[in-house]
Scaffold this motif. Structure first.
Motif, PDB file in Angstrom:
ATOM      1  N   LEU A  10     -18.382  26.687 -16.589  1.00 56.87           N
ATOM      2  CA  LEU A  10     -17.571  25.675 -15.901  1.00 56.87           C
ATOM      3  C   LEU A  10     -16.551  26.310 -14.967  1.00 56.87           C
ATOM      4  O   LEU A  10     -16.316  25.804 -13.874  1.00 56.87           O
ATOM      5  CB  LEU A  10     -16.885  24.779 -16.929  1.00 56.87           C
ATOM      6  N   ARG A  11     -15.964  27.424 -15.371  1.00 55.41           N
ATOM      7  CA  ARG A  11     -14.991  28.106 -14.503  1.00 55.41           C
ATOM      8  C   ARG A  11     -15.607  28.444 -13.150  1.00 55.41           C
ATOM      9  O   ARG A  11     -14.928  28.432 -12.133  1.00 55.41           O
ATOM     10  CB  ARG A  11     -14.479  29.387 -15.174  1.00 55.41           C
ATOM     11  N   GLY A  12     -16.896  28.746 -13.134  1.00 61.45           N
ATOM     12  CA  GLY A  12     -17.551  29.119 -11.890  1.00 61.45           C
ATOM     13  C   GLY A  12     -17.934  27.958 -10.998  1.00 61.45           C
ATOM     14  O   GLY A  12     -18.157  28.141  -9.805  1.00 61.45           O
ATOM     15  N   VAL A  13     -18.036  26.749 -11.567  1.00 64.40           N
ATOM     16  CA  VAL A  13     -18.529  25.617 -10.772  1.00 64.40           C
ATOM     17  C   VAL A  13     -17.577  24.423 -10.714  1.00 64.40           C
ATOM     18  O   VAL A  13     -17.898  23.422 -10.069  1.00 64.40           O
ATOM     19  CB  VAL A  13     -19.916  25.138 -11.270  1.00 64.40           C
ATOM     20  N   LEU A  14     -16.420  24.521 -11.352  1.00 60.02           N
ATOM     21  CA  LEU A  14     -15.528  23.363 -11.408  1.00 60.02           C
ATOM     22  C   LEU A  14     -15.063  22.924 -10.024  1.00 60.02           C
ATOM     23  O   LEU A  14     -15.062  21.725  -9.727  1.00 60.02           O
ATOM     24  CB  LEU A  14     -14.331  23.641 -12.318  1.00 60.02           C
ATOM     25  N   ASP A  15     -14.701  23.857  -9.154  1.00 59.64           N
ATOM     26  CA  ASP A  15     -14.270  23.490  -7.799  1.00 59.64           C
ATOM     27  C   ASP A  15     -15.368  22.699  -7.086  1.00 59.64           C
ATOM     28  O   ASP A  15     -15.099  21.661  -6.466  1.00 59.64           O
ATOM     29  CB  ASP A  15     -13.932  24.724  -6.971  1.00 59.64           C
ATOM     30  N   LEU A  16     -16.591  23.190  -7.181  1.00 54.92           N
ATOM     31  CA  LEU A  16     -17.722  22.529  -6.530  1.00 54.92           C
ATOM     32  C   LEU A  16     -17.957  21.136  -7.109  1.00 54.92           C
ATOM     33  O   LEU A  16     -18.176  20.170  -6.365  1.00 54.92           O
ATOM     34  CB  LEU A  16     -18.980  23.397  -6.680  1.00 54.92           C
ATOM     35  N   CYS A  17     -17.879  21.012  -8.430  1.00 54.56           N
ATOM     36  CA  CYS A  17     -18.071  19.701  -9.065  1.00 54.56           C
ATOM     37  C   CYS A  17     -16.980  18.716  -8.657  1.00 54.56           C
ATOM     38  O   CYS A  17     -17.264  17.544  -8.377  1.00 54.56           O
ATOM     39  CB  CYS A  17     -18.112  19.850 -10.584  1.00 54.56           C
ATOM     40  N   VAL A  18     -15.741  19.182  -8.598  1.00 53.90           N
ATOM     41  CA  VAL A  18     -14.632  18.310  -8.191  1.00 53.90           C
ATOM     42  C   VAL A  18     -14.821  17.864  -6.747  1.00 53.90           C
ATOM     43  O   VAL A  18     -14.678  16.669  -6.430  1.00 53.90           O
ATOM     44  CB  VAL A  18     -13.272  19.009  -8.405  1.00 53.90           C
ATOM     45  N   LEU A  19     -15.164  18.785  -5.860  1.00 51.44           N
ATOM     46  CA  LEU A  19     -15.411  18.399  -4.464  1.00 51.44           C
ATOM     47  C   LEU A  19     -16.523  17.361  -4.374  1.00 51.44           C
ATOM     48  O   LEU A  19     -16.413  16.381  -3.626  1.00 51.44           O
ATOM     49  CB  LEU A  19     -15.781  19.623  -3.626  1.00 51.44           C
ATOM     50  N   GLN A  34     -12.718  12.181 -16.585  1.00 50.36           N
ATOM     51  CA  GLN A  34     -13.685  11.308 -17.258  1.00 50.36           C
ATOM     52  C   GLN A  34     -15.070  11.427 -16.625  1.00 50.36           C
ATOM     53  O   GLN A  34     -16.079  11.427 -17.327  1.00 50.36           O
ATOM     54  CB  GLN A  34     -13.196   9.854 -17.226  1.00 50.36           C
ATOM     55  N   ALA A  35     -15.129  11.527 -15.309  1.00 46.74           N
ATOM     56  CA  ALA A  35     -16.419  11.663 -14.619  1.00 46.74           C
ATOM     57  C   ALA A  35     -17.092  12.981 -14.994  1.00 46.74           C
ATOM     58  O   ALA A  35     -18.310  13.025 -15.208  1.00 46.74           O
ATOM     59  CB  ALA A  35     -16.222  11.572 -13.103  1.00 46.74           C
ATOM     60  N   LEU A  36     -16.313  14.059 -15.097  1.00 49.36           N
ATOM     61  CA  LEU A  36     -16.876  15.345 -15.505  1.00 49.36           C
ATOM     62  C   LEU A  36     -17.450  15.246 -16.915  1.00 49.36           C
ATOM     63  O   LEU A  36     -18.545  15.741 -17.192  1.00 49.36           O
ATOM     64  CB  LEU A  36     -15.806  16.439 -15.433  1.00 49.36           C
ATOM     65  N   LEU A  41     -20.202  17.685 -18.754  1.00 45.78           N
ATOM     66  CA  LEU A  41     -19.482  18.947 -18.665  1.00 45.78           C
ATOM     67  C   LEU A  41     -18.392  19.084 -19.722  1.00 45.78           C
ATOM     68  O   LEU A  41     -17.640  20.052 -19.712  1.00 45.78           O
ATOM     69  CB  LEU A  41     -18.896  19.130 -17.265  1.00 45.78           C
ATOM     70  N   GLY A  42     -18.307  18.139 -20.612  1.00 44.63           N
ATOM     71  CA  GLY A  42     -17.319  18.197 -21.675  1.00 44.63           C
ATOM     72  C   GLY A  42     -15.945  17.769 -21.200  1.00 44.63           C
ATOM     73  O   GLY A  42     -15.769  17.300 -20.076  1.00 44.63           O
TER      74      GLY A  42
END
Length: 112
Positions: A10-19, A34-36, A41-42
């Protein structure tokens, strides 16, 4: 799923998921969390999510504004910027190529 492994990925992809989530429409922190979670993604704690949002805002990929709540306190809403949309498109292309490569390695039969 192993929680430590999930946290590391998750640390590697969180920025991308948020965008990606914000590109679908403006949102605020709790709603993004909540969407994550809904997407598997927990639970992403505020101490992890809000620094990401601030970093994306400071880098010009998100813009933010406060909006009064109808039933509660004001919320800070985030919207993707044109630069954020361009970064998301580029990162999505890169991610898809990377995931394809990892998938190919993981699905390869071991040599005996």
């Amino acid at each position: 799923m192993d929680q430590e492994r999930r946290a590391q990925w998750l640390r590697g992809v969180l920025d991308l998921c948020v965008l990606a989530l914000v590109s679908r429409g403006e949102s605020y922190g709790y709603e993004l969390s909540q969407a994550l979670r809904t997407h598997g993604l927990g639970t992403v704690q505020g101490g992890t999510l809000y620094p990401v949002l601030l970093r994306l805002q400071r880098s010009g990929l998100l813009s933010a504004h406060w909006r009064e709540g109808r039933t509660g306190p004001a919320r800070k809403y985030y919207r993707i910027s044109p630069a954020g949309s361009a970064a998301l498109r580029a990162a999505t292309t890169d991610w898809n190529a990377f995931a394809l490569s990892v998938g190919a390695i993981l699905s390869e039969e071991p040599k005996r």
